[in-house]
Design an enzyme around this catalytic site. Structure first.
Site, PDB file in Angstrom:
ATOM      1  N   ILE A   1     -23.721 -25.237  -0.478  1.00  0.00           N
ATOM      2  CA  ILE A   1     -23.063 -26.494  -0.666  1.00  0.00           C
ATOM      3  C   ILE A   1     -22.515 -26.852   0.489  1.00  0.00           C
ATOM      4  O   ILE A   1     -21.694 -26.389   1.260  1.00  0.00           O
ATOM      5  CB  ILE A   1     -22.009 -26.397  -1.815  1.00  0.00           C
ATOM      6  N   ASP A   2     -22.924 -27.978   1.141  1.00  0.00           N
ATOM      7  CA  ASP A   2     -22.319 -28.813   2.269  1.00  0.00           C
ATOM      8  C   ASP A   2     -20.916 -29.111   1.906  1.00  0.00           C
ATOM      9  O   ASP A   2     -20.454 -29.644   0.761  1.00  0.00           O
ATOM     10  CB  ASP A   2     -23.348 -30.068   2.555  1.00  0.00           C
ATOM     11  N   LYS A   3     -20.076 -29.277   2.715  1.00  0.00           N
ATOM     12  CA  LYS A   3     -18.646 -29.479   2.591  1.00  0.00           C
ATOM     13  C   LYS A   3     -18.415 -30.762   2.408  1.00  0.00           C
ATOM     14  O   LYS A   3     -18.045 -31.354   1.397  1.00  0.00           O
ATOM     15  CB  LYS A   3     -17.897 -28.792   3.738  1.00  0.00           C
ATOM     16  N   THR A   4     -18.574 -31.669   3.705  1.00  0.00           N
ATOM     17  CA  THR A   4     -18.118 -32.905   3.583  1.00  0.00           C
ATOM     18  C   THR A   4     -19.061 -33.937   2.576  1.00  0.00           C
ATOM     19  O   THR A   4     -20.243 -33.846   2.608  1.00  0.00           O
ATOM     20  CB  THR A   4     -18.329 -33.636   5.066  1.00  0.00           C
TER      21      THR A   4
ATOM     22  N   THR B   1     -19.264 -33.350  -0.680  1.00  0.00           N
ATOM     23  CA  THR B   1     -19.957 -32.668  -1.589  1.00  0.00           C
ATOM     24  C   THR B   1     -18.667 -31.868  -2.278  1.00  0.00           C
ATOM     25  O   THR B   1     -18.246 -32.079  -3.500  1.00  0.00           O
ATOM     26  CB  THR B   1     -21.027 -31.616  -1.219  1.00  0.00           C
TER      27      THR B   1
END
Length: 718
Positions: free
Chosen positions: A410-413, A415
């Protein structure tokens, strides 16, 4: 394996036929074999199924295939019922006439030759193309019963000699007619079920308003048809009206109900600069929007188009059904011939009649329509159900593989977080002040589209700081930006790009430990200060992560952020595996490394820089609130753009694949049990035989059971 038995290949070039004589210009496609395409309605040359329009059109447009089949069915039923009553009732009611061969011939002929004509046409095409299918068996079965009965009627003396003068000679006009009627009924049920899976999409298209209120250059306003709206037009949206197209607010403000797109019941406040989506509902305010996406470019049209295409893609599990069907039809024909031979040699008198009846029963009961419907019906119902829940499936393979995924990256920013960072701190170095630091940074970032840049620009606007012009602007992906501001060389970026003092690095670590992202400002080579931005975690993220972990997924957080900031966010969310400081180009490398360890990897992201990783993953999941290129690279798009959508998508994948396996089981078991029974294996012991009429009803019932089971997905709770 002979060509007649090959299943269709994905690499086969689509054969687009020229427009038909009626002038139809709609492209039709086979739901089971997407490479079969033609203009106007027709049937698939591989499986014989009715073709469907490739694009779902708004409005309640009748299906020409369904209309034609229904007309043939009612004529067939009207003639078959009295025929069935006469032939069956003659055994029970002595007063009924018994010598009715010519009447049966007259009544059954239009049923078999007109009502059943589409089946003979499709069966003949299957023989010409050497791609045997269910219509091959139907045509052979009904054709054999009708032609045998016709011969008996025309040449009774010949058959009396064959059978012996003491034997009663049976005809099967009623069997041929009733079988045709039942098959037509099955086709109608199938076509209606297939149409039902598109109703939700058609209903979505119909949500769009039919007109828009355009503001002309002279300031006057008028209503125009929606199809006449052009990009750049200024449109007024009044209270209670639906927004006509995708656009951006340029004047006024209001709250907008976006529940039809996102499922979010709470209206969202829209102000100048905010984007709005076509077909969503305006509240009590009024505003003017500038049209940005019209016609097929709107989010609503793209959703319908994506689902429509996904419903016609083939899941890998379909290959099993194709392989079986490729061998199955020739095997059934062989079994039918063997049945006829065995009964004609070893059966009781009249042997020829028994041989014909049982061979026809084998051909009819073994029609592989249930096998052919098993996977496509579930895929169509599943993708339609997903669309209503805000889960858009781009292709059936993604839906199948998602069930098997064991690792979620999972990408942080944007998401895990809202993707709308806020400026929370500005610290100036010796010789600079906070206003100057923010002014230079915001002036530079005005040329960037990165979310962090937007946060800095908004921070300057909130403080009413006037920005300066920028020359020689350059963006260095994953590092920062540079340019000339007030004739000074200004650099804003992370520690890789900026040379800063140890004291400033220490201050940055304090900010990062609180989950903030830090950027350093350099002016003419000297450290000018730092800016700290925080991106709040989405409210639904913690619960979604808990459910995803509970389902057995190993979750990896991927971010280009500093390790300290990333670990702070990870601790808040209970994540243990973090890949921080990852440059955009390396995101796909992380995916490949996880795949090399044997993991089945899904990647969730929303940015342009996520596109390569989304394409590399076994399943790419894009946030609908993100960049278009991310959605193009992904197999699944979440309209609402939060992680609960992944929970729903995984539940949908499991439900759909379970449904497909159930359908395949029904189809296989039905044929495994039905063919021997129709061949008469129970006759020597129990004296039981299966008439062709009963076999036809059982064949239709098997298809109906598969259809009904698939449609259960429409009520699945995700």
């Amino acid at each position: 394996m002979p060509h007649a038995q090959q299943s269709c290949c994905h690499h086969e070039k689509p054969a687009v036929m020229p427009p038909v004589a009626s002038g139809e210009n709609v492209l039709y496609i086979c739901p089971m074999h997407p490479q079969i395409r033609r203009y106007g309605p027709g049937s698939c040359s591989i499986c014989g199924m009715a073709l469907e329009p490739e694009t779902i059109m708004p409005g309640d447009v009748p299906d020409p295939e369904l209309v034609d089949m229904a007309r043939r069915f009612w004529v067939s039923a009207a003639l078959s019922l009295p025929l069935l009553f006469l032939t069956m009732g003659a055994h029970l009611i002595p007063a009924l006439p018994h010598n009715t061969l010519w009447f049966q011939l007259a009544v059954s002929t239009p049923v078999v030759l007109w009502s059943g004509l589409p089946f003979f046409e499709r069966g003949w095409i299957s023989l010409q193309t050497r791609r045997l299918n269910m219509f091959t068996l139907i045509a052979l079965g009904t054709g054999a019963a009708y032609l045998y009965s016709l011969a008996v009627t025309l040449f009774p003396a010949v058959f009396a000699k064959w059978f012996g003068s003491g034997q009663q000679i049976h005809v099967y006009f009623e069997a041929a007619a009733v079988i045709t009627t039942l098959v037509l009924l099955g086709q109608i049920l199938e076509l209606k079920a297939r149409a039902q899976t598109s109703q939700a999409m058609r209903a979505l298209l119909d949500l769009a308003p039919k007109t828009a209120r355009v503001i002309h250059a002279d300031g006057t306003e008028s209503n125009i048809p929606l199809v006449n709206v052009q990009k750049g037009d200024l449109l007024r949206v009044r209270p209670g009206e639906k927004i006509p197209v995708d656009g951006v607010v340029v004047e006024g403000s209001s709250s907008v109900d976006q529940s039809m797109m996102t499922g979010e019941a709470i209206p969202i406040e829209k102000n100048p600069g905010d984007k709005v989506t076509g077909a969503t509902l305006n509240g009590t305010g009024t505003f003017v929007i500038r049209a940005e996406r019209i016609g097929p470019e709107t989010l609503l049209a793209q959703i319908v188009d994506m689902v429509s295409k996904a419903q016609r893609t083939r899941a890998p599990i379909q290959r099993l059904a194709d392989l079986v069907a490729g061998w199955f039809v020739p095997a059934v024909i062989f079994v039918a011939i063997a049945t006829a031979v065995v009964w004609s040699i070893f059966g009781p008198e009249p042997r020829l009649a028994y041989a014909l009846v049982n061979a026809v029963a084998v051909l009819i009961i073994a029609c592989p329509c249930a096998l052919g419907l098993a996977t496509p019906m579930s895929i169509m119902a599943g993708t339609g159900r997903g669309a209503r829940a805000g889960v858009l499936i781009k292709n059936a393979e993604a839906l199948e593989v998602l069930e098997k995924v064991d690792t979620l990256v999972i990408d942080k920013t944007g998401t895990l977080t809202e993707g709308k960072p806020k400026l929370v701190a500005v610290l100036a170095a010796l010789g600079f002040d906070e206003e100057t630091v923010l002014r230079l940074a915001a002036s530079l970032e005005r040329g960037s589209e990165h979310p962090l840049a937007a946060a800095i620009v908004r921070g300057a606007a909130d403080r009413k700081i006037t920005l300066a012009g920028v020359k020689d602007f350059q963006s260095m992906t994953g590092k920062g930006v540079t340019g000339m501001v007030d004739n000074k060389k200004v650099i804003l970026g992370n520690q890789v790009l900026a040379e800063v003092s140890e004291a400033m690095k220490a201050q940055a670590e304090i900010c990062r430990a609180q989950g903030q992202t830090v950027m350093f400002l350099m002016v003419d080579g000297a450290a000018a200060g730092l800016l700290a931005v925080v991106d709040p975690v989405k409210p639904t993220t913690p619960e979604a992560l808990r459910l995803l972990k509970k389902s057995g997924l190993h979750i990896v957080m991927l971010t280009g952020d500093n390790k300290t900031t990333a670990e702070s966010v990870a601790r808040e969310l209970g994540l243990e595996d973090v890949e921080a400081g990852i440059m955009p180009a390396r995101k796909s490398e992380v995916i490949r490394a996880l795949q090399a360890r044997g993991g089945i990897v899904a990647m969730a992201g929303d940015g342009i820089n996520d596109a390569p990783a989304l394409a590399q993953a076994h399943v790419g999941i894009a946030m609908g609130t993100g960049a278009d290129v991310a959605m193009e690279s992904a197999g699944i798009t979440l309209v609402k753009g939060d992680l609960m959508g992944i929970v729903r998508a995984r539940n949908l994948s499991r439900a759909t694949m379970r449904n497909i396996r159930q359908n395949l089981f029904f189809a296989f078991i039905y044929n495994i049990l039905g063919v021997p029974l129709a061949a008469g294996v129970l006759y020597p012991v129990f004296g039981l035989l299966l008439s062709p009429v009963v076999a036809s009803a059982a064949m239709a019932l098997s298809s109906v059971s598969v259809i009904v089971n698939a449609l259960r997905l429409n009520k699945t709770v995700l």
